[in-house]
Design a protein around this motif. Structure first.
Motif, PDB file in Angstrom:
ATOM      1  N   THR A 485       4.691  -1.624   6.760  1.00  0.00           N
ATOM      2  CA  THR A 485       4.629  -1.091   5.402  1.00  0.00           C
ATOM      3  C   THR A 485       3.312  -0.358   5.249  1.00  0.00           C
ATOM      4  OG1 THR A 485       4.712  -1.630   3.033  1.00  0.00           O
ATOM      5  CG2 THR A 485       3.599  -3.206   4.469  1.00  0.00           C
ATOM      6  N   THR A 486       3.226   0.512   4.260  1.00  0.00           N
ATOM      7  CA  THR A 486       1.982   1.267   4.043  1.00  0.00           C
ATOM      8  C   THR A 486       1.283   0.870   2.757  1.00  0.00           C
ATOM      9  OG1 THR A 486       3.236   3.046   2.970  1.00  0.00           O
ATOM     10  CG2 THR A 486       2.798   3.262   5.339  1.00  0.00           C
ATOM     11  N   THR A 487       1.776  -0.155   2.060  1.00  0.00           N
ATOM     12  CA  THR A 487       1.140  -0.627   0.832  1.00  0.00           C
ATOM     13  C   THR A 487       0.977  -2.137   0.905  1.00  0.00           C
ATOM     14  OG1 THR A 487       3.272  -0.834  -0.305  1.00  0.00           O
ATOM     15  CG2 THR A 487       2.080   1.252  -0.553  1.00  0.00           C
ATOM     16  N   GLY A 488       0.095  -2.642   0.028  1.00  0.00           N
ATOM     17  CA  GLY A 488      -0.147  -4.077  -0.013  1.00  0.00           C
ATOM     18  C   GLY A 488      -1.411  -4.461   0.714  1.00  0.00           C
ATOM     19  N   ALA A 489      -1.903  -5.657   0.386  1.00  0.00           N
ATOM     20  CA  ALA A 489      -3.142  -6.125   1.003  1.00  0.00           C
ATOM     21  C   ALA A 489      -2.945  -6.476   2.475  1.00  0.00           C
ATOM     22  CB  ALA A 489      -3.676  -7.330   0.238  1.00  0.00           C
ATOM     23  N   THR A 490      -1.736  -6.918   2.844  1.00  0.00           N
ATOM     24  CA  THR A 490      -1.483  -7.337   4.225  1.00  0.00           C
ATOM     25  C   THR A 490      -0.396  -6.477   4.843  1.00  0.00           C
ATOM     26  OG1 THR A 490      -2.120  -9.620   3.731  1.00  0.00           O
ATOM     27  CG2 THR A 490      -0.786  -9.255   5.703  1.00  0.00           C
ATOM     28  N   VAL A 491      -0.682  -5.902   6.006  1.00  0.00           N
ATOM     29  CA  VAL A 491       0.297  -5.125   6.758  1.00  0.00           C
ATOM     30  C   VAL A 491       0.264  -5.595   8.203  1.00  0.00           C
ATOM     31  CG1 VAL A 491       0.091  -3.116   5.242  1.00  0.00           C
ATOM     32  CG2 VAL A 491      -1.350  -3.274   7.294  1.00  0.00           C
TER      33      VAL A 491
END
Length: 691
Positions: A485-491
């Motif tokens: 994913t390209t969003t969020g605190a954790t990828v």
């Protein structure tokens, strides 16, 4: 420089390279504009899309080519100059000055200015002095620049507007000839003491002076000076004010304005220094009534003679010097009385009260945008609309620049906090001082941090890496390659090739920061084991080489029958004491795995086609050296060595008692040969092939 000239590769890794090249380019031609530098950078960059098919669209203009970019800059050295200039202000009052700044590019060597209507009217040189404009009107400004390649002229028509000075009258200042200053004191009745033009036991509330300025062209009152002869209080923070009333009817009418109050402490200091006390209307200038008749009053209601013994007296001239008296007072019954009428002092005099009248006030006006911003951004300040003739000065504490004389100024705020920008002006019709303030709030950019699991930035191909960001409220990751994913605190990234990720974090206040995470990818090793020899003699050194292995960090050799039997070096030299066939094994390792390979088979014992025991005479044919190496056991009375070709013909023979003999075959034709070793009655045959 990365902001000004652009990021050539699309990743922060290239910024230092681009900035360094920009600096080198500007060192060759410092007069270039940012657009010129950008053009040379991008037009000479090498397109690398074909080499990076997974990153097409993310590589900017390509890879910088320093040599080509510098050649591009070299060409600009032959350009003629381009004339450019600016002025700190373009509208001034007659008598005001304008500061012009040269901004010409492409290396001018001479400058010729023309200032019609200004003083001086012309100037030769890059930095002209302040140009004074004394006559109202609209004027052109022209600049011609030259160098060895040509010249250019910029003419700004109707560039400078000069307005007429608004003028100012300071009523009765200085005091008219013949006035004799005095402080009148009353003691006409028991306990009825005090100052006629100030505080006394009658509890008079205001002392006012009447002015008829109907012959003046001015419409505003912007200041007032009052001469106090006596002042005292035990409470210096008590405030004295000046009020203005409509005097159209000849008596005090409606109140039309109030000045900024002055403390008794300030008045006492003024009296001690023999100074006037100033009451300013600059922030709230009073528009005079159509009759231009006003009363200017000193308000005494905060002072008390009988209880606190406050003392304040306005200086007047001597009784009889002004008839009828223009002095009025508002007594304790709230009614106004003229000094020369019954119920008052029957005194014909004037107070030393001096209103300043003008047609244009000195006004500081600020517009600023934005008022709230993120650290590292700029605010645009504009003083357009301010009225000034002498001075305009910005003060921007905690910023860059800190001060400025420009009407419009962009200011960068690099540090979070609360700031107050201040504008000072001196001018207007009465050349008064005014200031304005605006509060700026600078929000902090988020401080980003990223943790990795596993923690190392070097991982094995295909190994998932969990990247967890903190310090912001929302996050955006790019590029999307290998990401879940390209969003969020954790990828999670599962890279199969080394890659750099750009992370943008946005705080709750809307401010953003960026950081870069580099992941280096390792593959499992691939082993390669080689030997220079495939057939050797007993105790002859054999060199094994594993340095051609890829991505290997560890080496483990095993040499069955050899000495040494093992090695952890990338290469090793081994000897074999016993004849036979042997295989060397190499295991290469790194953090991502291992690989096992074997070397070519080694035949030991100097054997040709027909091997013999090493305890018997033996021979090894060295095809590279074109020689036959014969190993003989313990020498006896001698050996006879005979070489026959495939037809049985003898081609060489010799007698020797040495333990080791080398026979050259350089003179022999290619083919099959047999070596006969005759030891007494024993015949040993060894076959070999010459290629």
């Amino acid at each position: 420089p990365s902001n000004q000239y652009g990021n050539m590769s699309g990743t922060s890794m290239a910024c230092p390279l681009v900035a360094g090249l920009c600096g080198l380019m500007l060192s060759l031609n410092p007069s270039l504009t940012p657009a010129d530098v950008r053009n040379c950078l991008t037009s000479t960059a090498a397109n690398i899309n074909s080499m990076n098919p997974s990153y097409i669209g993310q590589l900017g203009a390509g890879r910088i080519d320093a040599a080509a970019a510098m050649n591009c800059i070299s060409g600009t050295l032959n350009w003629p100059p381009n004339a450019l200039f600016t002025a700190n202000v373009t509208t001034v009052t007659a008598g005001g000055s304008v500061l012009f700044t040269d901004q010409s590019v492409y290396n001018p060597t001479t400058w010729s200015w023309s200032f019609p209507g200004g003083t001086p009217s012309s100037y030769n040189g890059q930095n002209p002095p302040p140009i004074v404009y004394n006559t109202p009107g609209t004027y052109n400004v022209s600049l011609t620049v030259t160098n060895s390649h040509g010249n250019d002229t910029q003419t700004n028509n109707n560039y400078i507007t000069v307005t007429a000075a608004s003028g100012c009258t300071k009523v009765n200042l200085p005091a008219p000839a013949g006035w004799t200053p005095v402080n009148y004191y009353t003691g006409t009745a028991v306990g009825q003491d005090g100052w006629i033009n100030g505080v006394n036991l009658y509890a008079d509330k205001e002392k006012a002076m009447y002015f008829d300025e109907s012959t003046q062209p001015y419409t505003q009152m912007v200041d007032c000076w009052v001469a106090f002869g006596l002042a005292y209080t035990t409470t210096p923070n008590k405030i004295v004010n000046v009020k203005v009333y409509d005097g159209t009817s000849g008596t005090p009418g409606a109140q039309i304005g109030t000045a900024t109050g002055v403390s008794m402490g300030q008045i006492m200091s003024d009296v001690a220094g023999n100074y006037y006390t100033e009451f300013s209307f600059v922030n709230n200038p009073i528009t005079l009534p159509a009759s231009k008749k006003i009363f200017v009053s000193v308000d005494l209601t905060n002072l008390n003679w009988s209880t606190s013994h406050d003392t304040l007296s306005i200086v007047s001239n001597t009784n009889g010097q002004t008839t009828p008296s223009p002095i009025w007072e508002r007594q304790s019954d709230n009614n106004w009385y003229q000094y020369t009428t019954s119920g008052s002092w029957n005194l014909s005099a004037s107070l030393y009260i001096h209103p300043f009248l003008t047609g244009a006030n000195s006004v500081a006006t600020i517009t600023a945008s934005p008022l709230t911003l993120c650290a590292g951004n700029q605010v645009s300040f504009d003083a357009t609309g301010s009225t000034y003739e002498d001075t305009l000065l910005w003060y921007f504490p905690g910023t860059t620049p800190t001060i400025s004389n420009n009407v419009q100024q962009d200011v960068i705020y690099n540090t979070a906090g609360s700031y107050q920008a201040i504008l000072y002006v001196v001018g207007g019709g009465c050349h008064l001082f005014d200031s304005a303030f605006v509060n700026i709030t600078v929000n902090a950019n988020p401080v980003l941090s990223v943790s990795l699991n596993p923690s190392s930035t070097t991982v094995c191909s295909g190994t998932p890496v969990t990247m967890t960001a903190s310090g912001a409220s929302s996050y955006a990751w790019s590029p999307s390659t290998f990401l879940n994913t390209t969003t969020g605190a954790t990828v999670i990234s599962t890279p199969t090739a080394s890659i750099s990720y750009d992370l943008q974090g946005t705080g709750a206040n809307g401010c953003t920061s960026t950081t870069t995470i580099n992941l280096d990818v390792d593959n499992a090793p691939v082993g390669m084991a080689t030997s220079l020899d495939t057939v050797v003699c007993v105790n002859q050194p054999v060199f094994f080489d594993g340095s051609g292995s890829s991505s290997a960090t560890g080496f483990a050799w095993t040499f069955p029958g050899g000495s040494p039997a093992t090695s952890n070096a990338s290469s090793a030299t081994v000897t074999y004491a016993t004849g036979g066939n042997y295989t060397a094994t190499l295991v290469v390792t790194n953090a991502c795995g291992s690989d096992t390979v074997t070397s070519p088979v080694i035949g030991v014992g100097c054997m040709g086609i027909d091997p013999v025991a090493v305890t018997d005479p033996s021979a090894f044919y060295n095809s590279e050296m074109q020689q036959l190496e014969v190993q003989l056991p313990v020498p006896n009375d001698g050996y006879t060595l005979i070489i026959f070709n495939s037809l049985g013909q003898q081609v060489k023979s010799m007698r020797t008692s040495d333990g080791k003999v080398t026979i050259s075959t350089a003179d022999l034709a290619a083919g099959m040969y047999t070596l006969h070793i005759v030891d007494g009655m024993v015949l040993h045959n060894v076959k070999f092939v010459k290629n």
